[in-house]
Design an enzyme around this catalytic site. Structure first.
Site, short mmCIF file in Angstrom:
data_model
loop_
_atom_site.label_atom_id
_atom_site.label_comp_id
_atom_site.label_asym_id
_atom_site.label_seq_id
_atom_site.Cartn_x
_atom_site.Cartn_y
_atom_site.Cartn_z
N SER A 1 -9.12 20.83 -41.12
CA SER A 1 -9.94 18.90 -41.25
C SER A 1 -10.70 18.73 -42.23
O SER A 1 -11.42 17.37 -42.03
CB SER A 1 -9.83 18.29 -39.93
OG SER A 1 -10.69 19.00 -38.87
N SER B 1 -9.69 24.32 -39.43
CA SER B 1 -10.22 23.19 -40.18
C SER B 1 -11.20 23.61 -41.15
O SER B 1 -11.62 22.84 -42.40
CB SER B 1 -10.70 22.73 -39.37
OG SER B 1 -9.16 21.22 -38.38
N LYS C 1 -19.95 17.24 -41.22
CA LYS C 1 -18.74 16.08 -40.97
C LYS C 1 -19.11 15.31 -40.35
O LYS C 1 -20.12 15.19 -39.41
CB LYS C 1 -17.50 17.40 -40.47
CG LYS C 1 -16.58 17.04 -39.87
CD LYS C 1 -15.75 17.91 -39.43
CE LYS C 1 -14.60 17.74 -39.18
NZ LYS C 1 -13.72 19.31 -38.52
#
Length: 447
Positions: free
Chosen positions: A153, A177, A78
């Site tokens: 996310s 997330s 990420k």
């Protein structure tokens, strides 16, 4: 060799047996990422560095050194994790400084022989569950022709793993997330108890609640990865065949009819393994809406500490919805914040007592997928199913259990009390292996 359907562990075995090299593996995934570039889930692909790293790992293997079962295997990160020499965008268009050093997790992964393949797109500052990012571009949920939300996310990491662009990826979970995009993309996603996986060197949203965790298409990969990162033994978990499931009367928000049907069918499938499922009612003073709000308030307060100055600057290019979420933290008093932190312990203890040493099955989302609106409100009720477990610091593991009539994946989550990570992973692995649950590639990503 088409390796897209191999688990990370099997890929590591193939590399160790010299049936394929790490360089060949990395090149395969670079090519596959180029083929599916239109999914818009990659922030940056480290093509040259990844191939150089793979070459070095192949040379080590020739010399008789194998660093771990994942030696030579690629992994994506990420884009809120620092990788030396690369900008950590964290889903923004205004952060532009190259990281001077790796975050702690990257160093650990390299020491285990992973190849850092690149970084994935995410919701701006990790502040949202839909996965929308109008500033950088929103990754495409690969299960539908229309633009369904990928979940956030950690949207890019989940889409990339679901589509076979990497056998493993890391995301982060502050309010759901990891679990939300895992469920909406039909893959496995594990949120450990907070800080069980090293998170130094990550752009924070809420240092209290931020938790790093992996995505995979195979449960065994996550167990093995967490084993080496957290120095635990999933096989040493409790062998009891009893778990709880949230009683339907306690759902914080109604499940869509098809989701409710799939939830019930999923429980029956799990029971077919000889596992006894008992209905669980939350403690009398529990209110999932309240727990969700407590999580949201902590996130807002702490996000303002880290990003408030940026959000206050109207010249900064920022999605206005994220700006307002950060600025909301300004209205939360320090007294209220400290009270929320202090009261966590009581809630955690009550939750642990209510489980009697067991784990709990819980929905992840009341719907299968949704088209995000411009106000980003569609996912507010998802948070009622995920955010409470951040406040409780509960290990939470989303895994695929069914598909809808239209082919959309559905995931559910197994949770437990703080620090009971091993039992959670063990039971999900048992369910996945017993029911032969393996994440299948979406039709648009099949060769």
């Amino acid at each position: 060799m088409n390796i897209v359907n191999l688990s990370a562990l099997e890929l590591g075995r193939q590399i160790a047996c010299k049936k394929i090299t790490s360089v060949e593996t990395v090149q395969f995934y670079i090519d596959r990422n180029q083929t599916f570039k239109h999914l818009d889930c990659i922030s940056e692909l480290f093509e040259i560095e990844a191939l150089q790293q793979a070459q070095h790992l192949d040379e080590l293997l020739q010399q008789g050194t194998r660093l771990s079962p994942f030696h030579g295997v690629p992994i994506l990160l990420k884009d809120n994790l620092d990788v030396a020499g690369h900008i950590t965008h964290a889903g923004t268009v205004y952060l532009d400084q190259k990281a001077q050093a790796n975050c702690e997790l990257v160093d650990q992964l390299k020491n285990l022989g992973f190849v850092i393949l690149g970084k994935t797109k995410m919701t701006e500052l990790a502040f949202g569950l839909s996965g929308q990012n109008p500033m950088q571009g929103t990754p495409k949920n690969p299960w539908a022709e229309q633009q369904y939300a990928p979940g956030g996310s950690s949207s890019g990491s989940a889409v990339a793993v679901a589509c076979g662009l990497s056998p493993l990826a890391f995301g982060g979970d502050t309010g759901g997330s990891i679990r939300t995009p895992a469920a909406l993309n039909g893959i496995f996603g594990f949120k450990p108890s907070a800080h069980k996986i090293a998170d130094t060197g990550a752009v924070p949203l809420s240092k209290t609640l931020d938790t790093l965790g992996p995505f995979a298409r195979f449960a065994d990969d996550i167990s093995a990865l967490v084993n080496v990162l957290m120095d635990v033994n999933v096989e040493a978990a409790s062998s009891e065949n009893v778990i709880y499931a949230l009683d339907e009367s306690a759902f914080p928000y109604p499940l869509e009819p098809e989701v409710l049907t799939l939830w019930r069918e999923g429980l029956k499938r799990i029971e077919s393994l000889g596992i006894e499922i008992k209905n669980w009612q939350p403690p009398t003073h529990f209110n999932f809406h309240d727990l969700s709000d407590r999580t949201s308030d902590i996130i807002a307060y702490e996000s303002y500490l880290y990003h408030g100055d940026t959000a206050e600057d109207s010249e900064t290019q920022m999605w206005e919805l994220v700006r307002q979420r950060v600025l909301r933290g300004k209205s939360i008093s320090q007294e209220k914040y400290e009270s929320l932190i202090a009261e966590r312990t009581e809630f955690q203890q009550s939750f642990k007592a209510s489980l009697n040493g067991q784990c709990l099955l819980f929905p992840v989302s009341p719907f299968l997928a949704a088209v995000s609106n411009t106000k980003d409100t569609e996912f507010s009720h998802v948070g009622e199913y995920t955010r409470p477990f951040n406040y409780l610091d509960a290990p939470s593991y989303a895994f695929p259990i069914a598909q809808s009539e239209s082919g959309l994946p559905m995931g559910i989550q197994l949770v437990s009390y703080q620090a009971n990570d091993v039992d959670v992973m063990h039971i999900v692995q048992k369910i996945a292996n017993g029911l032969n649950i393996r994440s299948i590639l979406p039709p648009i990503c099949q060769d």
